[in-house]
Design a protein around this motif. Sequence first.
Motif, PDB file in Angstrom:
ATOM      1  N   LYS A 137       0.822  -1.212   0.000  1.00 14.74           N
ATOM      2  CA  LYS A 137       0.000   0.000   0.000  1.00 14.74           C
ATOM      3  C   LYS A 137       0.859   1.266   0.000  1.00 14.74           C
ATOM      4  O   LYS A 137       0.418   2.312  -0.468  1.00 14.74           O
TER       5      LYS A 137
ATOM      6  N   LYS B 156      -6.558  -4.799  -8.144  1.00 14.41           N
ATOM      7  CA  LYS B 156      -7.691  -3.949  -8.490  1.00 14.41           C
ATOM      8  C   LYS B 156      -8.023  -2.989  -7.358  1.00 14.41           C
ATOM      9  O   LYS B 156      -8.367  -1.816  -7.583  1.00 14.41           O
ATOM     10  N   ARG B 157      -7.949  -3.523  -6.141  1.00 18.73           N
ATOM     11  CA  ARG B 157      -8.268  -2.704  -4.973  1.00 18.73           C
ATOM     12  C   ARG B 157      -7.286  -1.538  -4.837  1.00 18.73           C
ATOM     13  O   ARG B 157      -7.644  -0.467  -4.363  1.00 18.73           O
TER      14      ARG B 157
ATOM     15  N   SER C 103      -7.399  -9.438  -7.173  1.00 17.89           N
ATOM     16  CA  SER C 103      -8.276  -8.639  -6.324  1.00 17.89           C
ATOM     17  C   SER C 103      -7.493  -7.532  -5.622  1.00 17.89           C
ATOM     18  O   SER C 103      -7.945  -6.386  -5.540  1.00 17.89           O
TER      19      SER C 103
END
Length: 753
Positions: free
Chosen positions: A668, A703-704, A700
């Motif tokens: 992140k 994409k997030r 996933s």
Amino acid sequence: MAILKKNIWSLFYIIAFVGVIILSSIVYKVFFQIEKELQLEQENIVKVTSSSLNSIFLQYESVLDILGIQLTLDNSYQTLNKARPILDNVLKLNSSIIAFGLAKPNGQLYITSSNLKNIKKLPNLLNKEETRDSFALALNSDIMVIGRTYYHKTLDTLIIPIRKAIRNNTGETVAVMTAGIHVNKTFSFLKNTKNEVFLFRNLDYYYQLTSQRTKSNLSIYDNPIPKTYIEATIRKIEKKYNTTLKKIKENKKVTTIMTNRYKNKSEILESFQYLERYDIWVVSYLPYTLIMKNVYSISSVLVLIFILVSIIIYYLFRYIDGYEKQKQEALYHQATHDYLTNLSNRLYLKNEFRTLDSNKPFSLLFIDMDNFKSVNDNFGHDFGDKLLKEVSNRLVSFRKDNDSIVRYSGDEFFFITNVTDKVKIKDISANIIKELSQPYHLGQYQFRLGASIGISQFPEDADNFDDIKRYADIALSEAKKEKNTYSIFEDSIKHKYLKQSLIENELKNALENNEIYMMYQPQINRNGTLYGVEALVRWDNNKLGFIAPDVFIGIAENSGMMGDLGKFIIKESLSEIQKLQQKLQINFQLSINISVKQFIEKDFYENLLIDIEKYDFDKIKLTLEVTENVFIDDVDFIVSLLNKLKQQDIKVSLDDFGTGYSSLSLLKQLPIDELKIDKTFVDDILIDDDSLSMVENIISIGKRLNMVVLAEGVETIEQKELLQNYGCDLFQGYYFSKPLKKEDLEVYLGKKF
């Protein structure tokens, strides 16, 4: 001074040497000072003795003069009745005169004092050897003449005869007065001199008087001093004082020389003075042994003081040396031991194993702690340090005599033992791993670590320590593949190492020999259009043939050649793709793999921009692929660099996601544009639910986080459709195209797009 500081005993020896020189100089000066003082004392004795003797002889001469006057007043010398009372009266007045007599010019005694009654038995003075020369001399002399000293049997004493002529009015000698001087009574003052004193006659070299006065020494007066000895002595005096004997006599100077006695050849210090009036030499001598005795006496005190001072200085230096040795040993210990664990360090290793003896084989266990980094990262270095101390304590428990334990670096240790039997070494290694794998309790926390061990042996594996270390490191690499186990450097590992060494050696010249080249594998969008290509480096060697990238890239990174190789990859890819895009008039993305070693180079960012500008490449069409390992060391630096690349519109792709280090929280924070699903997951998605689940999760996550997701290794339509259904954006693999050379890529792009 550096040498003296290095070895304090050198300074002590210098001080001792200088001390001996100074002591020798002092003793030398003491010797000459004592000799000078004794010479001066002896010369004074000679002067005083000469003066006393001269006065005594002058007194006796005055007595003879007065006696002569009395005997000639009324010709008393001619008759016994007149002369004897006068002679007896003189004896009464002067007890040192033992007898008187008058002799005719022919030498015959005709009148004597009363104590010499039997004149007929007295010898003729001209006929007797002891009296002849002095009597003849007295006949023609105006002064008193001293005769030879001899023992007078009648008087039973040692006497010195003195004689003086009696002359009539016409000057004719009519008689000779002769008297005997009692030696013991007259010259008793000589007993008080500590030096030996004697008089000898210049006329015939006979002793006139000596301080040796026992009857056993009376024979000394019977023979003259050897003429050769007298002449040799005269030559020494003349040479020393640079003058003649005549001048010495005239000056009445006291002379002193070092010579040898003519009897026993013993060395003496001898002083002389000449009494001209009576033609006698006054001599005093001192045995050289007495001088040396005084010298020894003083010198022994000096030597004793010197020895005592030397002993004090010696113990002082010994204390200083001991203190310095302790200090040096402490410094050496500090320099050769690890500050944290107190184990030996690399310097100790270098010093102790500089040279090896093949008669003293050993085994080296290279120990690396598994999972230690996570302790430092999650709990801090304080916990890590405490853990390392506990690890070292456990290792020390295995140490036997002559074993060495070294903290090599970080969580790496060397255990060096004389045990070389492989079965025993395996047992030792297994026990060490077992012990190091036991839980570590630090405060409220419990840690579990493992240990991997690589083992090599001297001289079986190599004849120098550097190779022994390298081979242990290679064995350790094999052990770490499984972790918590050991590996011995054996033939299989050695062959693998030699092959890697051969590859490394050939790789050094690969760029110069144009053996390295680039290939490109297309990357396809979901709709089937071209997205870009991934640049893939290849190497064909004349000797080794084709070498897979996953083999030589790792070797290049470990050997320090990745810098040059990485620069070639960037320059060659930018150049070839830019020319191809310009030729085909199409724009597409270029992905270049960047090694961890390249990424952390000091000037990587600046050099990259220079190359982009040099080849006029559109920065927005460039993607740099990095693996998760790039984030292991300095995350802050890497994040900063990625942000700078982002500002230049250069994209970053995270390759092999899910196989390595990255965590979701770290992901992140990173300015990543693209996630790349590793081929190992794609291979099994049709048959393995876990792989399919992993791929689904990666897509996933991407994409997030608003990232593009690319799947590599797509080989079938089924794989492609499944990935597409899960939302994968880009595809790469043999289903679309294998890696192509630039010429083949040109043909491929011309046909497809």
